[in-house]
Write a protein that holds these residues in place. Structure first.
Motif, PDB file in Angstrom:
ATOM      1  N   ILE A 270       0.833  -1.209   0.000  1.00 31.97           N
ATOM      2  CA  ILE A 270       0.000   0.000   0.000  1.00 31.97           C
ATOM      3  C   ILE A 270       0.863   1.253   0.000  1.00 31.97           C
ATOM      4  CG2 ILE A 270      -1.635   1.357   1.371  1.00 31.97           C
ATOM      5  CD1 ILE A 270      -2.860  -1.322   2.278  1.00 31.97           C
ATOM      6  N   VAL A 271       1.907   1.260   0.831  1.00 31.71           N
ATOM      7  CA  VAL A 271       2.792   2.429   0.901  1.00 31.71           C
ATOM      8  C   VAL A 271       3.438   2.687  -0.459  1.00 31.71           C
ATOM      9  CG1 VAL A 271       4.955   3.286   1.874  1.00 31.71           C
ATOM     10  CG2 VAL A 271       3.223   2.292   3.379  1.00 31.71           C
ATOM     11  N   TRP A 272       3.935   1.636  -1.116  1.00 30.64           N
ATOM     12  CA  TRP A 272       4.562   1.822  -2.425  1.00 30.64           C
ATOM     13  C   TRP A 272       3.542   2.299  -3.461  1.00 30.64           C
ATOM     14  CZ3 TRP A 272       9.253   2.516  -4.163  1.00 30.64           C
ATOM     15  CH2 TRP A 272       9.500   2.428  -5.538  1.00 30.64           C
ATOM     16  N   ASN A 273       2.341   1.756  -3.430  1.00 27.85           N
ATOM     17  CA  ASN A 273       1.298   2.202  -4.355  1.00 27.85           C
ATOM     18  C   ASN A 273       1.012   3.689  -4.205  1.00 27.85           C
ATOM     19  OD1 ASN A 273       0.720  -0.047  -5.844  1.00 27.85           O
ATOM     20  ND2 ASN A 273      -1.238  -0.495  -4.876  1.00 27.85           N
ATOM     21  N   LEU A 274       0.898   4.143  -2.973  1.00 36.77           N
ATOM     22  CA  LEU A 274       0.585   5.552  -2.727  1.00 36.77           C
ATOM     23  C   LEU A 274       1.728   6.466  -3.152  1.00 36.77           C
ATOM     24  CD1 LEU A 274      -1.241   5.307   0.721  1.00 36.77           C
ATOM     25  CD2 LEU A 274      -2.270   5.719  -1.522  1.00 36.77           C
ATOM     26  N   LEU A 275       2.964   6.043  -2.885  1.00 32.83           N
ATOM     27  CA  LEU A 275       4.123   6.855  -3.269  1.00 32.83           C
ATOM     28  C   LEU A 275       4.210   7.021  -4.783  1.00 32.83           C
ATOM     29  CD1 LEU A 275       6.910   5.577  -0.829  1.00 32.83           C
ATOM     30  CD2 LEU A 275       5.946   7.881  -0.919  1.00 32.83           C
ATOM     31  N   THR A 276       4.072   5.919  -5.525  1.00 31.91           N
ATOM     32  CA  THR A 276       4.178   6.008  -6.977  1.00 31.91           C
ATOM     33  C   THR A 276       2.971   6.717  -7.583  1.00 31.91           C
ATOM     34  OG1 THR A 276       3.320   3.736  -7.062  1.00 31.91           O
ATOM     35  CG2 THR A 276       5.700   4.023  -7.268  1.00 31.91           C
ATOM     36  N   TRP A 277       1.806   6.565  -6.973  1.00 28.23           N
ATOM     37  CA  TRP A 277       0.645   7.336  -7.428  1.00 28.23           C
ATOM     38  C   TRP A 277       0.887   8.830  -7.246  1.00 28.23           C
ATOM     39  CZ3 TRP A 277      -2.259  10.209  -3.791  1.00 28.23           C
ATOM     40  CH2 TRP A 277      -3.350  10.900  -4.336  1.00 28.23           C
ATOM     41  N   PHE A 278       1.472   9.208  -6.119  1.00 31.05           N
ATOM     42  CA  PHE A 278       1.711  10.623  -5.824  1.00 31.05           C
ATOM     43  C   PHE A 278       2.624  11.269  -6.867  1.00 31.05           C
ATOM     44  CE2 PHE A 278       4.415  13.815  -3.616  1.00 31.05           C
ATOM     45  CZ  PHE A 278       3.453  14.788  -3.432  1.00 31.05           C
ATOM     46  N   VAL A 279       3.670  10.558  -7.291  1.00 29.00           N
ATOM     47  CA  VAL A 279       4.596  11.127  -8.274  1.00 29.00           C
ATOM     48  C   VAL A 279       4.169  10.827  -9.710  1.00 29.00           C
ATOM     49  CG1 VAL A 279       6.538  11.031  -6.674  1.00 29.00           C
ATOM     50  CG2 VAL A 279       6.113   9.091  -8.178  1.00 29.00           C
ATOM     51  N   GLY A 280       3.044  10.114  -9.882  1.00 31.85           N
ATOM     52  CA  GLY A 280       2.519   9.874 -11.222  1.00 31.85           C
ATOM     53  C   GLY A 280       3.243   8.818 -12.010  1.00 31.85           C
ATOM     54  N   LEU A 281       3.922   7.891 -11.341  1.00 32.37           N
ATOM     55  CA  LEU A 281       4.644   6.836 -12.040  1.00 32.37           C
ATOM     56  C   LEU A 281       3.801   5.560 -12.085  1.00 32.37           C
ATOM     57  CD1 LEU A 281       8.385   7.053 -10.901  1.00 32.37           C
ATOM     58  CD2 LEU A 281       7.454   7.439 -13.180  1.00 32.37           C
ATOM     59  N   PRO A 282       3.567   5.007 -13.275  1.00 34.29           N
ATOM     60  CA  PRO A 282       2.772   3.783 -13.383  1.00 34.29           C
ATOM     61  C   PRO A 282       3.576   2.542 -13.036  1.00 34.29           C
ATOM     62  CG  PRO A 282       3.410   4.545 -15.558  1.00 34.29           C
ATOM     63  CD  PRO A 282       3.910   5.574 -14.589  1.00 34.29           C
ATOM     64  N   SER A 283       3.865   2.346 -11.767  1.00 31.52           N
ATOM     65  CA  SER A 283       4.564   1.139 -11.335  1.00 31.52           C
ATOM     66  C   SER A 283       3.550   0.031 -11.086  1.00 31.52           C
ATOM     67  CB  SER A 283       5.375   1.405 -10.068  1.00 31.52           C
ATOM     68  OG  SER A 283       4.532   1.533  -8.949  1.00 31.52           O
ATOM     69  N   SER A 284       4.040  -1.152 -10.790  1.00 27.26           N
ATOM     70  CA  SER A 284       3.173  -2.326 -10.705  1.00 27.26           C
ATOM     71  C   SER A 284       2.622  -2.528  -9.299  1.00 27.26           C
ATOM     72  CB  SER A 284       3.954  -3.568 -11.133  1.00 27.26           C
ATOM     73  OG  SER A 284       3.205  -4.726 -10.878  1.00 27.26           O
ATOM     74  N   SER A 285       1.300  -2.453  -9.169  1.00 26.24           N
ATOM     75  CA  SER A 285       0.659  -2.793  -7.892  1.00 26.24           C
ATOM     76  C   SER A 285       0.885  -4.270  -7.566  1.00 26.24           C
ATOM     77  CB  SER A 285      -0.846  -2.513  -7.963  1.00 26.24           C
ATOM     78  OG  SER A 285      -1.098  -1.152  -8.178  1.00 26.24           O
ATOM     79  N   SER A 286       0.891  -5.087  -8.609  1.00 27.72           N
ATOM     80  CA  SER A 286       1.094  -6.516  -8.415  1.00 27.72           C
ATOM     81  C   SER A 286       2.453  -6.797  -7.800  1.00 27.72           C
ATOM     82  CB  SER A 286       0.986  -7.245  -9.759  1.00 27.72           C
ATOM     83  OG  SER A 286      -0.210  -6.931 -10.401  1.00 27.72           O
ATOM     84  N   HIS A 287       3.483  -6.190  -8.336  1.00 21.20           N
ATOM     85  CA  HIS A 287       4.830  -6.445  -7.826  1.00 21.20           C
ATOM     86  C   HIS A 287       5.036  -5.820  -6.452  1.00 21.20           C
ATOM     87  CE1 HIS A 287       6.626  -7.416 -12.051  1.00 21.20           C
ATOM     88  NE2 HIS A 287       5.666  -8.234 -11.661  1.00 21.20           N
ATOM     89  N   ALA A 288       4.323  -4.736  -6.184  1.00 21.64           N
ATOM     90  CA  ALA A 288       4.367  -4.177  -4.828  1.00 21.64           C
ATOM     91  C   ALA A 288       3.800  -5.189  -3.836  1.00 21.64           C
ATOM     92  CB  ALA A 288       3.580  -2.868  -4.770  1.00 21.64           C
ATOM     93  N   LEU A 289       2.705  -5.839  -4.223  1.00 23.15           N
ATOM     94  CA  LEU A 289       2.102  -6.858  -3.361  1.00 23.15           C
ATOM     95  C   LEU A 289       3.041  -8.047  -3.180  1.00 23.15           C
ATOM     96  CD1 LEU A 289      -0.298  -8.023  -1.803  1.00 23.15           C
ATOM     97  CD2 LEU A 289      -1.196  -8.858  -3.992  1.00 23.15           C
ATOM     98  N   PHE A 290       3.614  -8.519  -4.282  1.00 25.29           N
ATOM     99  CA  PHE A 290       4.536  -9.651  -4.193  1.00 25.29           C
ATOM    100  C   PHE A 290       5.744  -9.309  -3.334  1.00 25.29           C
ATOM    101  CE2 PHE A 290       3.055 -10.559  -8.776  1.00 25.29           C
ATOM    102  CZ  PHE A 290       1.844 -11.020  -8.297  1.00 25.29           C
TER     103      PHE A 290
END
Length: 377
Positions: free
Chosen positions: A89-109
């Protein structure tokens, strides 16, 4: 057998992650349609939300991979899963804030692997399956989607497009292909939360090892993903729709069709694919396939760096959170409070420079060669 309070907390946290996954990944399916004016922003996210909901009911193969394939479900407790979810969740929010389309899936893994490794030992992590099911598809999927999209885009412009590239036919094609991506996203991504909740129920003794997700898990995960999708991740949508290349209707059609095919095939095979990687690769490929479209490789490079950091960064946060939560009720409370504080802080920072549906300037759908204008939500 009644679930413990910790199990209930973990299930709720998993649904929160699913919600962040929804607004984080809205851009994957609808960014190109919004950028070309094929769909208005609010209409786009509404369609995407409904199809994400439907897609979640089509398969459970990915959920089985998550619940019993990546870590040893007999050695993982609810506290470990809780820590892993906080990392994601923390990684998802950080990348959302800076507008980078990183992987929610890999954040979970990453969060789940880090928490399990530190708290239960390295033998609790199935590294062979992680390589086969996560890392190899992560490397191959954006390349495959990009190559397919580049070829389709080239053929479309070579043989079909004449004087008016953003024709009505391609606009309809974009809507259909974007809908397919939304359906595929629901089929793949909602299952990841189903798998985590199922893993929690197994670790809490509420389900036998290797069990499939119960119906209530499928419904709740589908609804959480759909709700998050409807809110729209406008920051990341802006990056995918405008930041990688200039997109016309035929490109959007090619990128979305290629992405949908790759995601649907992977869901059928049980690969927990990153829809972000696939859709980003498709958009870049569509830019390569149209010679006049400038591909912004610097932005693409930033995205790839974020992808490389996703697994280890989420794993570190997950390891710390999982170890702390494993210390007992006090540790779980500390992790929960810190997680809420970080999430609230990121949200408040985002309000200083908000990006909403009104932030998008796209061409009139009925006049593809017109000057850009601002779309109403």
């Amino acid at each position: 057998m009644q679930p413990s309070l910790l199990v209930v907390v973990v299930v709720v946290t998993a649904l929160v992650f699913d919600f962040t996954n929804g607004f984080h990944d809205t851009a994957n399916s609808m960014a190109t349609s919004i950028a070309t004016g094929a769909l208005r922003p609010r209409v786009a996210v509404a369609i995407s939300a409904v199809l994400n909901l439907v897609g979640a009911f089509l398969s459970v193969e990915v959920a089985k991979t998550i619940s019993s394939g990546l870590v040893d479900d007999t050695k993982v407790g609810p506290a470990i899963v809780f820590g892993g979810l906080i990392g994601a969740i923390v990684w998802n929010l950080l990348t959302w804030f800076v507008g980078l389309p990183s992987s929610s899936s890999h954040a979970l893994f990453g969060g789940l692997i880090g928490a399990t490794w530190v708290s239960a030992g390295s033998d609790s992590v199935h590294f062979g399956k992680i390589v086969d099911k996560v890392l190899l598809p992560a490397a191959a999927s954006p390349v495959i989607a990009g190559l397919v999209a580049a070829a389709v885009t080239y053929l479309v412009y070579r043989f079909l497009v004449r004087r008016r590239p953003a024709s009505k036919g391609f606009r309809i094609g974009q809507i259909v292909s974007a809908s397919l991506v939304s359906l595929a996203h629901g089929t793949n991504d909602a299952q990841k939360t189903m798998g985590v909740i199922t893993l929690t129920l197994v670790s809490g003794g509420l389900l036998p090892s290797g069990a499939a997700p119960p119906v209530w898990v499928i419904i709740s995960a589908a609804c959480a993903l759909a709700l998050g999708t409807y809110l729209g991740g406008w920051r990341i949508t802006h990056t995918l729709g405008k930041g990688l290349t200039d997109i016309e209707g035929p490109q959007g059609f090619a990128a979305q069709t290629s992405s949908a095919l790759v995601i649907l095939v992977s869901s059928r095979l049980g690969f927990p694919l990153s829809t972000t990687h696939v859709c980003s690769g498709g958009i870049i490929g569509s830019g390569v396939g149209r010679r006049e479209a400038p591909v912004r490789w610097r932005m693409a490079g930033r995205m790839v760096i974020a992808w490389l950091f996703t697994l280890p960064a989420a794993a570190i946060v997950g390891a710390i959170a999982g170890k702390t939560a494993s210390l007992g009720s006090a540790g779980t409370i500390v992790v929960g409070v810190v997680g809420i504080a970080v999430g609230l802080g990121i949200y408040l920072l985002s309000r200083r420079r908000p990006i909403t549906a009104h932030s998008f300037h796209v061409p009139e759908p009925s006049a593809p060669d017109a000057e850009p204008r601002q779309l109403a939500a």
